[in-house]
Design a protein around this motif. Structure first.
Motif, mmCIF file in Angstrom:
data_model
loop_
_atom_site.group_PDB
_atom_site.id
_atom_site.type_symbol
_atom_site.label_atom_id
_atom_site.label_comp_id
_atom_site.label_asym_id
_atom_site.label_seq_id
_atom_site.Cartn_x
_atom_site.Cartn_y
_atom_site.Cartn_z
ATOM 1 N N PRO A 60 0.809 -1.241 0.000
ATOM 2 C CA PRO A 60 0.000 0.000 0.000
ATOM 3 C C PRO A 60 0.829 1.271 0.000
ATOM 4 C CG PRO A 60 -0.689 -1.502 1.756
ATOM 5 C CD PRO A 60 0.594 -2.027 1.214
ATOM 6 N N ASP A 61 1.955 1.236 0.692
ATOM 7 C CA ASP A 61 2.845 2.392 0.675
ATOM 8 C C ASP A 61 4.249 1.924 1.046
ATOM 9 O OD1 ASP A 61 2.941 2.140 3.413
ATOM 10 O OD2 ASP A 61 1.581 3.795 3.813
ATOM 11 N N ARG A 87 6.179 3.234 3.589
ATOM 12 C CA ARG A 87 6.643 3.689 4.896
ATOM 13 C C ARG A 87 7.042 2.494 5.749
ATOM 14 N NH1 ARG A 87 1.978 7.890 6.450
ATOM 15 N NH2 ARG A 87 0.593 6.200 5.860
ATOM 16 N N PRO A 88 8.115 2.636 6.504
ATOM 17 C CA PRO A 88 8.509 1.516 7.359
ATOM 18 C C PRO A 88 7.388 1.171 8.322
ATOM 19 C CG PRO A 88 9.725 3.508 7.922
ATOM 20 C CD PRO A 88 8.979 3.804 6.680
ATOM 21 N N LYS A 89 7.233 -0.084 8.612
ATOM 22 C CA LYS A 89 6.122 -0.526 9.456
ATOM 23 C C LYS A 89 6.623 -0.769 10.878
ATOM 24 C CE LYS A 89 2.909 -0.763 6.298
ATOM 25 N NZ LYS A 89 3.384 0.230 5.388
ATOM 26 N N TYR A 90 6.133 0.054 11.796
ATOM 27 C CA TYR A 90 6.429 -0.172 13.213
ATOM 28 C C TYR A 90 5.124 -0.493 13.912
ATOM 29 C CZ TYR A 90 10.710 2.444 12.198
ATOM 30 O OH TYR A 90 11.875 2.880 11.688
ATOM 31 N N PRO A 91 5.067 -1.295 14.911
ATOM 32 C CA PRO A 91 6.175 -2.054 15.465
ATOM 33 C C PRO A 91 6.514 -3.306 14.684
ATOM 34 C CG PRO A 91 4.178 -2.382 16.738
ATOM 35 C CD PRO A 91 3.839 -1.431 15.660
ATOM 36 N N LEU A 143 -6.413 -4.933 0.396
ATOM 37 C CA LEU A 143 -5.675 -3.986 1.231
ATOM 38 C C LEU A 143 -5.808 -4.361 2.706
ATOM 39 C CD1 LEU A 143 -6.184 -0.387 -0.149
ATOM 40 C CD2 LEU A 143 -4.048 -1.579 0.161
ATOM 41 N N PRO A 144 -4.745 -4.201 3.492
ATOM 42 C CA PRO A 144 -4.868 -4.471 4.925
ATOM 43 C C PRO A 144 -6.001 -3.638 5.522
ATOM 44 C CG PRO A 144 -2.579 -4.114 4.344
ATOM 45 C CD PRO A 144 -3.382 -3.801 3.124
ATOM 46 N N TYR A 165 -5.752 0.124 6.354
ATOM 47 C CA TYR A 165 -5.780 1.075 5.238
ATOM 48 C C TYR A 165 -7.217 1.316 4.792
ATOM 49 C CZ TYR A 165 -0.725 0.922 4.698
ATOM 50 O OH TYR A 165 0.622 1.041 4.908
ATOM 51 N N GLU A 211 -2.172 0.410 16.590
ATOM 52 C CA GLU A 211 -0.880 0.044 17.173
ATOM 53 C C GLU A 211 0.158 1.094 16.857
ATOM 54 O OE1 GLU A 211 0.889 -3.721 16.238
ATOM 55 O OE2 GLU A 211 -1.085 -4.619 16.027
ATOM 56 N N HIS A 212 0.820 1.578 17.886
ATOM 57 C CA HIS A 212 2.029 2.340 17.604
ATOM 58 C C HIS A 212 3.025 2.014 18.705
ATOM 59 C CE1 HIS A 212 1.577 5.351 20.733
ATOM 60 N NE2 HIS A 212 0.328 5.541 20.360
ATOM 61 N N PRO A 213 4.295 2.213 18.427
ATOM 62 C CA PRO A 213 5.293 1.666 19.340
ATOM 63 C C PRO A 213 5.756 2.640 20.425
ATOM 64 C CG PRO A 213 6.331 2.360 17.327
ATOM 65 C CD PRO A 213 4.894 2.734 17.208
ATOM 66 N N ILE A 216 8.581 7.420 14.558
ATOM 67 C CA ILE A 216 8.114 6.029 14.476
ATOM 68 C C ILE A 216 6.593 5.931 14.606
ATOM 69 C CG2 ILE A 216 10.281 4.896 15.060
ATOM 70 C CD1 ILE A 216 9.407 4.647 17.906
ATOM 71 N N PRO A 268 4.506 6.932 10.381
ATOM 72 C CA PRO A 268 3.988 6.025 9.342
ATOM 73 C C PRO A 268 2.598 5.487 9.642
ATOM 74 C CG PRO A 268 6.221 5.427 9.958
ATOM 75 C CD PRO A 268 5.762 6.450 10.948
ATOM 76 N N GLN A 269 2.131 5.682 10.872
ATOM 77 C CA GLN A 269 0.824 5.134 11.242
ATOM 78 C C GLN A 269 -0.306 6.123 10.979
ATOM 79 O OE1 GLN A 269 1.709 2.351 11.713
ATOM 80 N NE2 GLN A 269 2.619 1.806 13.655
ATOM 81 N N ASN A 317 3.103 11.930 4.693
ATOM 82 C CA ASN A 317 4.255 12.445 5.432
ATOM 83 C C ASN A 317 5.567 12.038 4.797
ATOM 84 O OD1 ASN A 317 5.361 10.014 7.061
ATOM 85 N ND2 ASN A 317 3.149 9.943 7.391
#
Lengths: 199, 274
Positions: free
Chosen positions: A103-104, A106-110, B13-14, B17, B44-46, B81, B84-85, B90
């Motif tokens: 889809p894009d 961008r790095p995927k975190y976590p 698509l996931p 998204y 989820e974000h870290p 970090i 990207p979410q 960006n």
């Protein structure tokens, strides 16, 4: 380094795992095809021959997978939508072919979920997890496609195919260039013909 | 532009998204009061528990006047970090380069879309803004670039384990500053004002409505007049060694709410009713 494995003269772009840091095929002397041509494992061939090779690879694969990139996943223009439709027709022509999107970039975190997506920064995770033996890239911006293709060659034994709208990809095992809607439809016809012929 | 999924690819698509497209903030004129009714980021974000910076980023995204036409430029730091979410365009720049990248981007967008506002908003930490990128930050202000700079001021280098930054207060001991900071916090508010920012504000996520107002004002002034700066105080529970549950109280206790606007900016804000 690969230069220790073989000289530039006989360098071939073949499935890996090649090296922790596999070289860019361009640095090993592989050049991009001209209009009307394609690349098979670093050798320049006619587009027709490349299309036949793609069709054979896909039909002979255990787990063929299509990786659509942002240029076709997102309906940014009518051209993108038309290409998306044509690519889905191509997928339908290959028995058992799966689609895993990018889809894009961008790095995927976590963490990335390799079941449902591929990311150019670590495409090997998706290839390993799903045991993909042949994959097709389309709709991925060239610089990210090159990054992903190199990582796949470096760390997996997956056979990579790039359907590029621009000048093609040296880092793919088979690459077409200037691929637009009508070219995808021609490739689909080749796949269908070979599939019928093998029955 | 509002993103749409190509027909036939909706199911591949996931899910996050799909949700960002269906329930995101694009084209819906949503505000902070609507938070919780739309999706501004993937669940989820870290970032750490009790992270005031993650809350600030949510509030910033919910405050954008035109998210579908906004590009956020970020740089290295805890915030990068989470970027990207987000359901927003960006760009990640090399550490400290964010205002230079944003300047070029804004100029290109003006040429490419002469009849449309494309907001370029820098969102970076104190290390990227006031230390490593200070030269580029200030020069973008000197050049009167039409960009908004938002500094997420957690008063230290947090994702590298707790070094002092120039925004750390004097005397503060951090994991990697065991002798305590030897000089006072950099006065970025004043630097921004004197460097030519038409609108300068300081706020914290403990005052969400104020934050929204200031972010919106900063972006609208940047569109029409010149550079703007918002400093958001968002202390770091991990490196400042306080309980995540204390974050908001601590933020509230220590926040400084300040606002400066040039006469042009004041006139514009009054005219727009912001």
């Amino acid at each position: 380094m690969a230069s220790a494995i073989c000289s530039q003269k006989d360098y071939k772009v073949v499935p890996g795992p090649e090296a922790y840091l596999s070289p860019a095929a361009a640095s090993m002397g592989i050049v991009l095809p001209e209009k009307g041509q394609g690349l098979i494992e670093g050798q320049i061939v006619s587009e027709k021959v490349a299309m036949e090779a793609i069709a054979k690879k896909l039909l002979g694969a255990k787990n063929p997978t299509f990786f659509p990139g942002p240029n076709v996943l997102w309906a940014v223009s009518e051209k993108a939508v038309a290409k998306a439709v044509a690519l889905q027709e191509m997928v339908k022509a290959v028995p058992g072919m799966k689609i895993i999107p990018m889809p894009d970039y961008r790095p995927k975190y976590p963490m990335i979920n390799p079941e449902v997506e591929i990311n150019p920064n670590h495409p090997n995770l998706t290839i390993w997890h799903n045991e993909i033996d042949v994959c097709v890239f389309a709709g991925v911006h060239c610089h990210y496609a090159n990054l992903a293709l190199k990582i796949i060659r470096g760390g997996t034994d997956c056979y990579t195919i790039a359907l590029c709208a621009n000048p093609g990809h040296e880092d793919a095992m088979i690459s077409l260039r200037d691929v637009h809607v009508e070219d995808i439809r021609r490739l689909t016809k080749v796949i269908e013909r070979l599939r019928e012929g093998s029955k | 532009m509002i993103p749409k999924i190509s027909p036939g690819f909706e199911d591949v698509l996931p899910v996050e998204y799909r949700e960002l497209v269906q329930d995101g903030s694009y084209g819906r004129n949503l505000r902070i009061k609507d938070l919780g009714t739309f999706k501004e980021s993937i669940e989820e974000h870290p970032l750490c528990a009790g992270c005031a910076l993650s809350l600030s980023i949510r509030l910033i995204v919910a405050s954008l006047p035109c998210p579908e036409d906004t590009i956020v430029v970020g740089t290295t730091g805890c915030n990068s970090i989470l970027m990207p979410q987000l359901a927003i365009h960006n760009i990640h720049s090399l550490f400290g380069n964010q205002n230079a990248v944003a300047s070029g981007l804004k100029r290109a967008l003006k040429i490419r879309y002469p009849d449309k506002h494309k907001d370029v908003v820098v969102v970076a930490g104190d290390g990227g803004t006031a230390d490593i990128g200070l030269s580029m930050t200030m020069h973008s202000w000197f050049r009167r670039e039409n960009i908004t700079t938002i500094m997420l001021d957690n008063e230290g280098y947090s994702n590298t384990g707790g070094q002092e930054s120039s925004m750390t207060r004097e005397g503060v001991v951090l994991y990697m500053a065991p002798l305590g900071k030897k000089y006072p916090k950099t006065r970025m508010f004043e630097i921004a004002r004197e460097s030519g920012c038409a609108y300068v504000a300081a706020v914290s996520p403990a005052s969400p409505r104020r934050l929204e107002k200031m972010v919106r004002r900063a972006i609208l002034v940047a569109r029409a007049i010149g550079p703007t700066y918002v400093q958001i105080y968002c202390p770091c529970a991990t490196n400042y060694k306080f309980s995540p549950s204390e974050t908001l109280k601590r933020t509230k206790d220590d926040e400084q709410i300040r606002e400066y606007m040039s006469s042009d900016a004041k006139e514009l804000i009054e005219r727009l009713g912001e």
